[in-house]
Scaffold this motif. Structure first.
Motif, PDB file in Angstrom:
ATOM      1  N   ARG A  88      37.641  35.234  29.382  1.00 31.73           N
ATOM      2  CA  ARG A  88      38.690  34.968  30.576  1.00 31.73           C
ATOM      3  C   ARG A  88      40.002  34.872  30.046  1.00 31.73           C
ATOM      4  O   ARG A  88      41.163  35.712  30.579  1.00 31.73           O
ATOM      5  CB  ARG A  88      38.089  33.716  31.487  1.00 31.73           C
ATOM      6  CG  ARG A  88      36.891  33.612  32.078  1.00 31.73           C
ATOM      7  CD  ARG A  88      36.635  32.565  32.865  1.00 31.73           C
ATOM      8  NE  ARG A  88      35.263  32.608  33.435  1.00 31.73           N
ATOM      9  CZ  ARG A  88      34.466  31.641  32.904  1.00 31.73           C
ATOM     10  NH1 ARG A  88      35.076  30.619  32.174  1.00 31.73           N
ATOM     11  NH2 ARG A  88      33.096  31.562  33.430  1.00 31.73           N
ATOM     12  N   GLU A  89      40.243  34.150  29.063  1.00 29.65           N
ATOM     13  CA  GLU A  89      41.716  34.046  28.280  1.00 29.65           C
ATOM     14  C   GLU A  89      42.195  35.332  27.897  1.00 29.65           C
ATOM     15  O   GLU A  89      43.367  35.761  28.043  1.00 29.65           O
ATOM     16  CB  GLU A  89      41.599  33.154  27.303  1.00 29.65           C
ATOM     17  CG  GLU A  89      41.291  31.446  27.872  1.00 29.65           C
ATOM     18  CD  GLU A  89      41.390  30.629  26.752  1.00 29.65           C
ATOM     19  OE1 GLU A  89      41.407  31.113  25.449  1.00 29.65           O
ATOM     20  OE2 GLU A  89      41.146  29.342  27.033  1.00 29.65           O
ATOM     21  N   LYS A  90      41.187  36.037  27.446  1.00 32.72           N
ATOM     22  CA  LYS A  90      41.560  37.464  26.666  1.00 32.72           C
ATOM     23  C   LYS A  90      41.634  38.545  27.811  1.00 32.72           C
ATOM     24  O   LYS A  90      41.889  39.869  27.297  1.00 32.72           O
ATOM     25  CB  LYS A  90      40.772  37.756  25.464  1.00 32.72           C
ATOM     26  CG  LYS A  90      40.815  36.842  24.311  1.00 32.72           C
ATOM     27  CD  LYS A  90      40.051  37.329  23.275  1.00 32.72           C
ATOM     28  CE  LYS A  90      40.040  36.243  22.116  1.00 32.72           C
ATOM     29  NZ  LYS A  90      41.202  36.476  21.443  1.00 32.72           N
ATOM     30  N   GLY A  91      41.271  38.275  28.963  1.00 40.39           N
ATOM     31  CA  GLY A  91      40.948  39.498  29.972  1.00 40.39           C
ATOM     32  C   GLY A  91      39.806  40.257  29.671  1.00 40.39           C
ATOM     33  O   GLY A  91      40.000  41.464  30.028  1.00 40.39           O
ATOM     34  N   LEU A  92      39.042  39.818  28.873  1.00 39.58           N
ATOM     35  CA  LEU A  92      37.670  40.572  28.793  1.00 39.58           C
ATOM     36  C   LEU A  92      36.669  40.309  29.792  1.00 39.58           C
ATOM     37  O   LEU A  92      36.593  39.374  30.443  1.00 39.58           O
ATOM     38  CB  LEU A  92      37.149  40.363  27.339  1.00 39.58           C
ATOM     39  CG  LEU A  92      37.891  40.349  26.271  1.00 39.58           C
ATOM     40  CD1 LEU A  92      37.319  39.918  24.989  1.00 39.58           C
ATOM     41  CD2 LEU A  92      38.344  42.067  25.992  1.00 39.58           C
ATOM     42  N   THR A  93      35.749  41.412  29.901  1.00 34.39           N
ATOM     43  CA  THR A  93      34.806  41.324  30.885  1.00 34.39           C
ATOM     44  C   THR A  93      33.738  40.125  30.743  1.00 34.39           C
ATOM     45  O   THR A  93      33.533  39.896  29.721  1.00 34.39           O
ATOM     46  CB  THR A  93      34.112  42.657  30.867  1.00 34.39           C
ATOM     47  OG1 THR A  93      32.847  42.656  32.162  1.00 34.39           O
ATOM     48  CG2 THR A  93      33.391  43.166  29.711  1.00 34.39           C
ATOM     49  N   THR A  94      33.263  39.732  31.795  1.00 33.81           N
ATOM     50  CA  THR A  94      32.157  38.541  31.472  1.00 33.81           C
ATOM     51  C   THR A  94      30.842  39.282  31.926  1.00 33.81           C
ATOM     52  O   THR A  94      29.690  38.836  31.613  1.00 33.81           O
ATOM     53  CB  THR A  94      32.591  37.314  32.081  1.00 33.81           C
ATOM     54  OG1 THR A  94      32.651  37.483  33.392  1.00 33.81           O
ATOM     55  CG2 THR A  94      33.789  36.748  31.453  1.00 33.81           C
ATOM     56  N   ALA A  95      30.878  40.212  32.887  1.00 31.93           N
ATOM     57  CA  ALA A  95      29.754  40.706  33.475  1.00 31.93           C
ATOM     58  C   ALA A  95      29.137  41.836  32.716  1.00 31.93           C
ATOM     59  O   ALA A  95      29.722  42.635  32.238  1.00 31.93           O
ATOM     60  CB  ALA A  95      29.896  41.272  34.761  1.00 31.93           C
ATOM     61  N   ALA A 222      27.385  37.406  36.912  1.00 35.25           N
ATOM     62  CA  ALA A 222      28.771  37.804  36.871  1.00 35.25           C
ATOM     63  C   ALA A 222      29.168  36.856  35.503  1.00 35.25           C
ATOM     64  O   ALA A 222      30.476  37.198  35.027  1.00 35.25           O
ATOM     65  CB  ALA A 222      29.381  36.864  38.168  1.00 35.25           C
ATOM     66  N   ASN A 223      28.501  35.974  34.939  1.00 35.38           N
ATOM     67  CA  ASN A 223      29.050  35.324  33.853  1.00 35.38           C
ATOM     68  C   ASN A 223      28.311  35.830  32.574  1.00 35.38           C
ATOM     69  O   ASN A 223      28.558  35.207  31.619  1.00 35.38           O
ATOM     70  CB  ASN A 223      28.801  33.774  34.143  1.00 35.38           C
ATOM     71  CG  ASN A 223      29.680  33.299  34.930  1.00 35.38           C
ATOM     72  OD1 ASN A 223      30.838  32.979  34.484  1.00 35.38           O
ATOM     73  ND2 ASN A 223      29.227  32.964  36.124  1.00 35.38           N
ATOM     74  N   GLY A 224      27.515  37.046  32.663  1.00 34.43           N
ATOM     75  CA  GLY A 224      27.214  37.585  31.371  1.00 34.43           C
ATOM     76  C   GLY A 224      25.997  37.209  30.919  1.00 34.43           C
ATOM     77  O   GLY A 224      25.681  37.449  29.502  1.00 34.43           O
TER      78      GLY A 224
END
Length: 302
Positions: A88-95, A222-224
């Motif tokens: 989240r901090e890096k703006g990367l996808t989690t899904a 949603a959280n991968g």
């Protein structure tokens, strides 16, 4: 090929981070270096020394955009180099993207819940090492912190670790979706602090059936995370003091499909499970199964 350097209790552990299509990338680098010696020299100056071949099969790390989730074998664990908070901090996808399940031949997935501990999990690891079999351990974050040496051994011996919540507290986990995801992240943090990676696979304590609503399913996606229950149960938590032979009979009677995900436990009090493991392996081999570890690409058991 990229190298992942993990630092565990002050000791550097260098393992290869294989992309799931890593062989092709390696061949391309080799040919380009041969064509351009200057480029080759520069690359060697910037690239760590090659890792011995036996270390290159340790595990696979997913790409930052989670785009490399395909698999041509069932024997290599898959991890993420980031926690969810770091993504989240890096703006990367989690899904996770849509995933095509791995299906090839008859594969048995031995899974052990609720560990690690220093006695029964260690005994199971001894058996697996002797038999040359890889398995999956769905661990709790609390036990990872209580028994870090055993958790590290699972990882270093090539088995898969899965997230089984932080402390297995049903009342907390199933009070709300927010509580459930918080527990998963707590367990991730415990694993990440020890090993430098986090698992993408999870198993809900007591299973998803009867516990998950659609809201839980949506939050998991949603959280991968990819949640796997089981289609073969040893019933080693049943009342009445069942024995190793009961577990062997249960698994023998249920292991009839090409993909069998087998539920067992390796925490305190499961000495009879430990006794059953060698015969379970023998029976499955006799029936033509190979052994795999659970990954996001493992078929669902239903």
């Amino acid at each position: 090929m990229e190298l992942k350097h993990l630092r565990t209790n002050g000791a550097a552990l260098c393992l290869a981070c294989l992309l799931l299509s890593g062989c092709g990338a390696q061949d391309t680098n080799t040919s380009s270096q041969a064509a351009d010696p200057a480029s080759s020299a520069a690359a060697q100056a910037e690239t760590p020394a090659a890792v011995p071949a036996e270390e290159k099969k340790a595990y696979v790390v997913v790409a930052d955009d989670l785009s490399n989730l395909s698999l041509d074998n069932a024997e290599t664990p898959v991890y993420d180099r980031y926690t969810l908070a770091q993504r989240r901090e890096k703006g990367l996808t989690t899904a996770l993207p849509a995933i095509t399940p791995y299906k090839q031949g008859k594969v048995a997935y031995l899974t052990f819940d609720d560990g690690p501990d220093e006695k029964n999990t260690a005994a199971v690891l001894d058996i697996l090492k002797q038999e040359g079999v890889k398995a999956t351990f769905y661990v709790t974050g609390r036990n990872v912190r209580n028994f870090p040496d055993t958790a590290r051994r699972i990882f270093e011996e090539g088995h898969a670790l899965g997230n089984h919540s932080y402390d297995h507290d049903y009342n907390r986990l199933y009070a709300s979706v927010g509580n459930y995801i918080e527990e998963m992240e707590q367990a991730d943090e415990a694993i990440y602090e020890l090993l430098g990676v986090r698992p993408l696979i999870t198993r809900a304590p007591s299973g998803r059936m009867g516990n998950f609503t659609k809201a839980y399913e949506d939050a998991i996606a949603a959280n991968g995370y990819v949640e796997h229950d089981w289609n073969v149960s040893s019933a080693d938590t049943a009342p009445g003091n069942p024995t190793a032979q009961d577990f062997i009979d249960n698994i023998s009677g249920q292991a009839v499909t090409d993909c069998v995900i087998i539920l067992m436990h390796s925490s305190g009090g499961h000495e009879e499970t430990v006794k059953a493991v060698p015969e379970i392996i023998r029976i499955l081999r006799e029936r033509g199964y190979t052994f795999g570890v659970v990954t996001p690409m493992t078929p669902q058991p239903w």
